[in-house]
Design a protein around this motif. Sequence first.
Motif, PDB file in Angstrom:
ATOM      1  N   GLU A   1       1.663  -1.410  -1.393  1.00  0.00           N
ATOM      2  CA  GLU A   1       1.753  -0.415  -2.456  1.00  0.00           C
ATOM      3  C   GLU A   1       0.846  -0.789  -3.627  1.00  0.00           C
ATOM      4  O   GLU A   1       0.150   0.066  -4.196  1.00  0.00           O
ATOM      5  CB  GLU A   1       3.196  -0.284  -2.938  1.00  0.00           C
ATOM      6  CG  GLU A   1       4.159   0.253  -1.886  1.00  0.00           C
ATOM      7  CD  GLU A   1       4.598  -0.821  -0.891  1.00  0.00           C
ATOM      8  OE1 GLU A   1       4.301  -2.022  -1.107  1.00  0.00           O
ATOM      9  OE2 GLU A   1       5.232  -0.454   0.125  1.00  0.00           O
ATOM     10  N   ALA A   2       0.822  -2.074  -3.996  1.00  0.00           N
ATOM     11  CA  ALA A   2      -0.022  -2.528  -5.101  1.00  0.00           C
ATOM     12  C   ALA A   2      -1.500  -2.414  -4.746  1.00  0.00           C
ATOM     13  O   ALA A   2      -2.333  -2.055  -5.594  1.00  0.00           O
ATOM     14  CB  ALA A   2       0.322  -3.964  -5.473  1.00  0.00           C
ATOM     15  N   GLU A   3      -1.840  -2.701  -3.489  1.00  0.00           N
ATOM     16  CA  GLU A   3      -3.238  -2.604  -3.083  1.00  0.00           C
ATOM     17  C   GLU A   3      -3.704  -1.150  -3.085  1.00  0.00           C
ATOM     18  O   GLU A   3      -4.849  -0.858  -3.453  1.00  0.00           O
ATOM     19  CB  GLU A   3      -3.444  -3.229  -1.704  1.00  0.00           C
ATOM     20  CG  GLU A   3      -3.090  -4.707  -1.615  1.00  0.00           C
ATOM     21  CD  GLU A   3      -3.939  -5.585  -2.527  1.00  0.00           C
ATOM     22  OE1 GLU A   3      -4.996  -5.125  -2.995  1.00  0.00           O
ATOM     23  OE2 GLU A   3      -3.529  -6.742  -2.773  1.00  0.00           O
ATOM     24  N   LEU A   4      -2.837  -0.222  -2.687  1.00  0.00           N
ATOM     25  CA  LEU A   4      -3.205   1.191  -2.738  1.00  0.00           C
ATOM     26  C   LEU A   4      -3.447   1.622  -4.182  1.00  0.00           C
ATOM     27  O   LEU A   4      -4.427   2.330  -4.467  1.00  0.00           O
ATOM     28  CB  LEU A   4      -2.109   2.046  -2.110  1.00  0.00           C
ATOM     29  CG  LEU A   4      -2.374   3.564  -2.116  1.00  0.00           C
ATOM     30  CD1 LEU A   4      -3.615   3.907  -1.303  1.00  0.00           C
ATOM     31  CD2 LEU A   4      -1.153   4.324  -1.607  1.00  0.00           C
ATOM     32  N   ALA A   5      -2.584   1.170  -5.090  1.00  0.00           N
ATOM     33  CA  ALA A   5      -2.772   1.506  -6.502  1.00  0.00           C
ATOM     34  C   ALA A   5      -4.076   0.921  -7.034  1.00  0.00           C
ATOM     35  O   ALA A   5      -4.796   1.569  -7.815  1.00  0.00           O
ATOM     36  CB  ALA A   5      -1.587   0.986  -7.320  1.00  0.00           C
ATOM     37  N   GLU A   6      -4.397  -0.302  -6.599  1.00  0.00           N
ATOM     38  CA  GLU A   6      -5.654  -0.926  -7.029  1.00  0.00           C
ATOM     39  C   GLU A   6      -6.855  -0.138  -6.502  1.00  0.00           C
ATOM     40  O   GLU A   6      -7.828   0.088  -7.224  1.00  0.00           O
ATOM     41  CB  GLU A   6      -5.731  -2.372  -6.543  1.00  0.00           C
ATOM     42  CG  GLU A   6      -7.011  -3.089  -6.958  1.00  0.00           C
ATOM     43  CD  GLU A   6      -7.058  -4.515  -6.460  1.00  0.00           C
ATOM     44  OE1 GLU A   6      -8.145  -4.943  -6.006  1.00  0.00           O
ATOM     45  OE2 GLU A   6      -6.020  -5.210  -6.530  1.00  0.00           O
ATOM     46  N   SER A   7      -6.778   0.305  -5.254  1.00  0.00           N
ATOM     47  CA  SER A   7      -7.888   1.081  -4.697  1.00  0.00           C
ATOM     48  C   SER A   7      -8.066   2.394  -5.452  1.00  0.00           C
ATOM     49  O   SER A   7      -9.194   2.845  -5.687  1.00  0.00           O
ATOM     50  CB  SER A   7      -7.669   1.347  -3.205  1.00  0.00           C
ATOM     51  OG  SER A   7      -6.661   2.320  -2.981  1.00  0.00           O
ATOM     52  N   GLN A   8      -6.957   3.008  -5.845  1.00  0.00           N
ATOM     53  CA  GLN A   8      -7.051   4.250  -6.609  1.00  0.00           C
ATOM     54  C   GLN A   8      -7.707   4.022  -7.964  1.00  0.00           C
ATOM     55  O   GLN A   8      -8.500   4.858  -8.437  1.00  0.00           O
ATOM     56  CB  GLN A   8      -5.653   4.854  -6.769  1.00  0.00           C
ATOM     57  CG  GLN A   8      -5.084   5.381  -5.457  1.00  0.00           C
ATOM     58  CD  GLN A   8      -3.608   5.709  -5.526  1.00  0.00           C
ATOM     59  OE1 GLN A   8      -2.881   5.214  -6.404  1.00  0.00           O
ATOM     60  NE2 GLN A   8      -3.130   6.548  -4.608  1.00  0.00           N
ATOM     61  N   ALA A   9      -7.412   2.875  -8.583  1.00  0.00           N
ATOM     62  CA  ALA A   9      -8.065   2.543  -9.853  1.00  0.00           C
ATOM     63  C   ALA A   9      -9.567   2.356  -9.667  1.00  0.00           C
ATOM     64  O   ALA A   9     -10.366   2.736 -10.527  1.00  0.00           O
ATOM     65  CB  ALA A   9      -7.439   1.283 -10.440  1.00  0.00           C
ATOM     66  N   LYS A  10      -9.955   1.787  -8.537  1.00  0.00           N
ATOM     67  CA  LYS A  10     -11.377   1.545  -8.292  1.00  0.00           C
ATOM     68  C   LYS A  10     -12.135   2.824  -7.943  1.00  0.00           C
ATOM     69  O   LYS A  10     -13.367   2.856  -8.017  1.00  0.00           O
ATOM     70  CB  LYS A  10     -11.532   0.504  -7.184  1.00  0.00           C
ATOM     71  CG  LYS A  10     -11.102  -0.897  -7.614  1.00  0.00           C
ATOM     72  CD  LYS A  10     -11.149  -1.886  -6.475  1.00  0.00           C
ATOM     73  CE  LYS A  10     -10.804  -3.295  -6.944  1.00  0.00           C
ATOM     74  NZ  LYS A  10     -10.798  -4.269  -5.839  1.00  0.00           N
ATOM     75  N   LEU A  11     -11.414   3.867  -7.542  1.00  0.00           N
ATOM     76  CA  LEU A  11     -12.048   5.165  -7.302  1.00  0.00           C
ATOM     77  C   LEU A  11     -12.281   5.951  -8.588  1.00  0.00           C
ATOM     78  O   LEU A  11     -13.042   6.926  -8.590  1.00  0.00           O
ATOM     79  CB  LEU A  11     -11.188   6.004  -6.352  1.00  0.00           C
ATOM     80  CG  LEU A  11     -11.114   5.528  -4.896  1.00  0.00           C
ATOM     81  CD1 LEU A  11      -9.983   6.257  -4.162  1.00  0.00           C
ATOM     82  CD2 LEU A  11     -12.446   5.750  -4.182  1.00  0.00           C
TER      83      LEU A  11
ATOM     84  N   GLN B   1      -1.329   5.831   5.576  1.00  0.00           N
ATOM     85  CA  GLN B   1      -1.938   5.150   6.725  1.00  0.00           C
ATOM     86  C   GLN B   1      -2.640   3.861   6.297  1.00  0.00           C
ATOM     87  O   GLN B   1      -2.576   2.845   6.997  1.00  0.00           O
ATOM     88  CB  GLN B   1      -2.926   6.088   7.419  1.00  0.00           C
ATOM     89  CG  GLN B   1      -2.262   7.245   8.152  1.00  0.00           C
ATOM     90  CD  GLN B   1      -3.271   8.283   8.600  1.00  0.00           C
ATOM     91  OE1 GLN B   1      -4.315   8.484   7.973  1.00  0.00           O
ATOM     92  NE2 GLN B   1      -2.959   8.972   9.692  1.00  0.00           N
ATOM     93  N   TRP B   2      -3.273   3.909   5.143  1.00  0.00           N
ATOM     94  CA  TRP B   2      -3.975   2.721   4.664  1.00  0.00           C
ATOM     95  C   TRP B   2      -2.988   1.610   4.308  1.00  0.00           C
ATOM     96  O   TRP B   2      -3.253   0.437   4.551  1.00  0.00           O
ATOM     97  CB  TRP B   2      -4.866   3.073   3.474  1.00  0.00           C
ATOM     98  CG  TRP B   2      -5.886   2.011   3.165  1.00  0.00           C
ATOM     99  CD1 TRP B   2      -7.008   1.719   3.884  1.00  0.00           C
ATOM    100  CD2 TRP B   2      -5.871   1.113   2.056  1.00  0.00           C
ATOM    101  NE1 TRP B   2      -7.708   0.693   3.284  1.00  0.00           N
ATOM    102  CE2 TRP B   2      -7.028   0.301   2.166  1.00  0.00           C
ATOM    103  CE3 TRP B   2      -5.009   0.914   0.982  1.00  0.00           C
ATOM    104  CZ2 TRP B   2      -7.338  -0.698   1.231  1.00  0.00           C
ATOM    105  CZ3 TRP B   2      -5.312  -0.065   0.049  1.00  0.00           C
ATOM    106  CH2 TRP B   2      -6.468  -0.866   0.180  1.00  0.00           C
ATOM    107  N   GLU B   3      -1.844   1.969   3.752  1.00  0.00           N
ATOM    108  CA  GLU B   3      -0.814   0.965   3.475  1.00  0.00           C
ATOM    109  C   GLU B   3      -0.373   0.284   4.767  1.00  0.00           C
ATOM    110  O   GLU B   3      -0.134  -0.934   4.789  1.00  0.00           O
ATOM    111  CB  GLU B   3       0.391   1.612   2.790  1.00  0.00           C
ATOM    112  CG  GLU B   3       0.152   1.988   1.340  1.00  0.00           C
ATOM    113  CD  GLU B   3       1.398   2.544   0.676  1.00  0.00           C
ATOM    114  OE1 GLU B   3       1.448   2.562  -0.559  1.00  0.00           O
ATOM    115  OE2 GLU B   3       2.335   2.960   1.406  1.00  0.00           O
ATOM    116  N   THR B   4      -0.280   1.039   5.848  1.00  0.00           N
ATOM    117  CA  THR B   4       0.082   0.451   7.144  1.00  0.00           C
ATOM    118  C   THR B   4      -0.996  -0.526   7.610  1.00  0.00           C
ATOM    119  O   THR B   4      -0.690  -1.595   8.161  1.00  0.00           O
ATOM    120  CB  THR B   4       0.276   1.561   8.192  1.00  0.00           C
ATOM    121  OG1 THR B   4       1.323   2.439   7.756  1.00  0.00           O
ATOM    122  CG2 THR B   4       0.642   0.979   9.546  1.00  0.00           C
TER     123      THR B   4
END
Length: 427
Positions: free
Chosen positions: A408-418, A167-170
């Motif tokens: 997709e890249a932004e979701l991966a970046e957010s996961q790294a920041k978590l 949903q966040w990717e959308t």
Amino acid sequence: MPLRGPLRLVAQSVPLAPSVLDDVPLTHLLPADRALAWVRDGDGIVGWGEAARIETSGDDRFTDAGAWWREVSAHCVVRDKVGVPGSGLVAFGSFAFADDSGRTRGRAGGSSVLVVPRVVVGRRGATTWVTTINESALAPTPRVAPTDEPASPEGVVFTDGSTSGAQWETIVSDAVRRIEAGDLDKVVLARDLVADLAAPLDVRAPLRRLAAAYPNCWTFHVDNLFGATPEMLVRRERGLVTSRVLAGTIRRTGDDARDLALAGSLARSSKDLEEHEYAVRSVADALEPYCSSTNVPEAPFVLHLPNVMHLATDVAGVVDAEHESATSLDLAAALHPSAAVGGTPRSTALELIAEIEHLDRGRYAAPVGWIDADGDGEWGIALRSAEYDGSRVRLFAGCGIVADSSPEAELAESQAKLVPVRDALTG
């Protein structure tokens, strides 16, 4: 929220001999109840107890808190035998990101707060001190010693917060379309992750882990908000103003040679340089009315953290004579929200965040730090952070979205920041 008559406090700071603490980390001095923290690379201040407090909300939250602090400071007797930043009368603070934050969620995470602790222990280089703050009279200097080992979080279960990853990717795709249509240049979108624990959180455990794992960040805890932020929104110290701007991120791999190559690609990335320039310009523009001179480096440097690397720029200025009474909190209010956490143009970005993010940020991505009686202080941006209520913890992460952003890249970046807070909870 006006005072009911002048609040008269007495603050006394006295130095401690270096041998008293024997290089004990400041986070190891905190009791379980009403702990406050702001530490970096072994230095900083921690506090506990509560001598005074104000909670504010809405679009006047900074103004109301600032007026309260000026009155408290004006009526306080300060006996400071240390004379360094953070000694004497201080308050720890944390503010809501948005004007309407928390209106549908109750107080937790929604209110802005300044807290004056009863005891503060500080360290700055070779100088260590203890401050006591009390009503009307001096309090005896307490014995300062390491506290018990806090219980580690157990039974940690992570679930999606306001939105799932898909949903966040959308949502990111929607933002990119708005940017490509010319509605705005950049918007910062946040997401949350929920952690449920088997027992109420003893925040000292993740605080100790964050301070040890991320010594170059500012590890903080104020009123159930904790984290380790790499970004200094503003520091005011005897007329000098500094701000560290971060925007543009790449995840580390753990391989030194590979990470060095990635740092080079980050420094050359047109997408990340564009995102970074918006953030730097917003800070410089906000500081300019207060400063007689402002220094903005021509190019950013790459800040290396254990989990990610950021493009970073340190902006500096000197407060001019007309604004010498402007406190660090006044400057933080003028800077918030910068393009690093809101977007460009600011008003359009904030409107888009409210429309599509589907998340009450609470005090995430807003000023957190401390202020002293002279108005000096340090205010970071509450990134790499979480808020908690009993055994439930909400973790936050955000990413700057520009025209070239990939969902997709932004979701991966957010996961790294978590990762910092996730690791601090799971050990």
